[in-house]
Design a protein around this motif. Structure first.
Motif, mmCIF file in Angstrom:
data_model
loop_
_atom_site.group_PDB
_atom_site.id
_atom_site.type_symbol
_atom_site.label_atom_id
_atom_site.label_comp_id
_atom_site.label_asym_id
_atom_site.label_seq_id
_atom_site.Cartn_x
_atom_site.Cartn_y
_atom_site.Cartn_z
ATOM 1 N N MET A 19 0.815 -1.211 0.000
ATOM 2 C CA MET A 19 0.000 0.000 0.000
ATOM 3 C C MET A 19 0.853 1.268 0.000
ATOM 4 O O MET A 19 0.307 2.367 0.016
ATOM 5 N N THR A 20 2.161 1.125 -0.009
ATOM 6 C CA THR A 20 3.032 2.298 -0.002
ATOM 7 C C THR A 20 3.757 2.424 -1.333
ATOM 8 O O THR A 20 4.280 1.451 -1.867
ATOM 9 N N MET A 21 3.772 3.618 -1.860
ATOM 10 C CA MET A 21 4.459 3.880 -3.123
ATOM 11 C C MET A 21 5.969 3.678 -2.998
ATOM 12 O O MET A 21 6.633 3.362 -3.966
ATOM 13 N N GLU A 22 6.504 3.841 -1.783
ATOM 14 C CA GLU A 22 7.946 3.663 -1.597
ATOM 15 C C GLU A 22 8.375 2.233 -1.930
ATOM 16 O O GLU A 22 9.425 2.015 -2.522
ATOM 17 N N MET A 23 7.566 1.270 -1.554
ATOM 18 C CA MET A 23 7.888 -0.129 -1.864
ATOM 19 C C MET A 23 7.840 -0.374 -3.361
ATOM 20 O O MET A 23 8.668 -1.083 -3.913
ATOM 21 N N TRP A 24 6.865 0.222 -4.049
ATOM 22 C CA TRP A 24 6.790 0.052 -5.491
ATOM 23 C C TRP A 24 8.013 0.681 -6.151
ATOM 24 O O TRP A 24 8.600 0.105 -7.058
ATOM 25 N N GLU A 25 8.381 1.874 -5.686
ATOM 26 C CA GLU A 25 9.559 2.548 -6.254
ATOM 27 C C GLU A 25 10.831 1.741 -6.028
ATOM 28 O O GLU A 25 11.683 1.669 -6.900
ATOM 29 N N GLN A 26 10.976 1.150 -4.839
ATOM 30 C CA GLN A 26 12.167 0.334 -4.567
ATOM 31 C C GLN A 26 12.266 -0.822 -5.556
ATOM 32 O O GLN A 26 13.346 -1.159 -6.021
ATOM 33 N N GLY A 27 11.148 -1.443 -5.868
ATOM 34 C CA GLY A 27 11.154 -2.548 -6.818
ATOM 35 C C GLY A 27 11.515 -2.112 -8.224
ATOM 36 O O GLY A 27 12.063 -2.893 -8.997
ATOM 37 N N VAL A 28 11.234 -0.864 -8.561
ATOM 38 C CA VAL A 28 11.524 -0.368 -9.906
ATOM 39 C C VAL A 28 12.964 0.121 -10.030
ATOM 40 O O VAL A 28 13.648 -0.179 -11.002
ATOM 41 N N VAL A 29 13.444 0.878 -9.043
ATOM 42 C CA VAL A 29 14.749 1.515 -9.179
ATOM 43 C C VAL A 29 15.908 0.695 -8.627
ATOM 44 O O VAL A 29 17.052 0.930 -8.979
ATOM 45 N N MET A 30 15.631 -0.281 -7.775
ATOM 46 C CA MET A 30 16.709 -1.069 -7.177
ATOM 47 C C MET A 30 17.336 -1.996 -8.225
ATOM 48 O O MET A 30 16.640 -2.552 -9.064
#
Length: 114
Positions: free
Chosen positions: A36-47
């Protein structure tokens, strides 16, 4: 001649399906707050992919420990705990994927990189 043997396997299969249901319920409890947090989605994309793989590999001993002490099935032993670890990882992947698809974050025709 005994007729109880086929029912033993059927009971074992029903118990395993019940255990898988509990595993999916547990995955929902842990996945929904994270997804439910955008930070987790971003981590999956940029990591970097190697860092994601390292993160998963570092989590395997934790999953094995959970499987050893409170596995989702009643079977015990080194091989059974290792199999429970693999199933738990697969349940987590499937649950997270389905939730991301339901939330509209990932499309069905999205490339594997996403």
């Amino acid at each position: 001649m005994t007729t109880a043997a086929p029912f033993v396997n059927l009971d074992r299969e029903r118990a395993y399906v019940s255990d898988l249901g509990r595993a999916f319920a547990g995955a929902l409890v842990f996945n929904i707050p994270l997804l439910m947090t955008m930070e987790m989605w971003e981590q999956g994309v940029v990591m970097d992919r190697w860092r994601l793989l390292t993160f998963i590999l570092c989590g395997l001993p934790l999953l094995y420990g959970l499987s050893y002490y409170a596995g989702f099935s009643k079977r015990r032993g080194l091989v059974n705990d290792a199999l429970d670890t693999a199933v738990a990882l697969a349940v987590g992947f499937v649950t997270a994927s389905l939730l991301l698809i339901l939330f509209g974050v990932v499309e069905w025709d999205a490339p594997p990189r996403e």
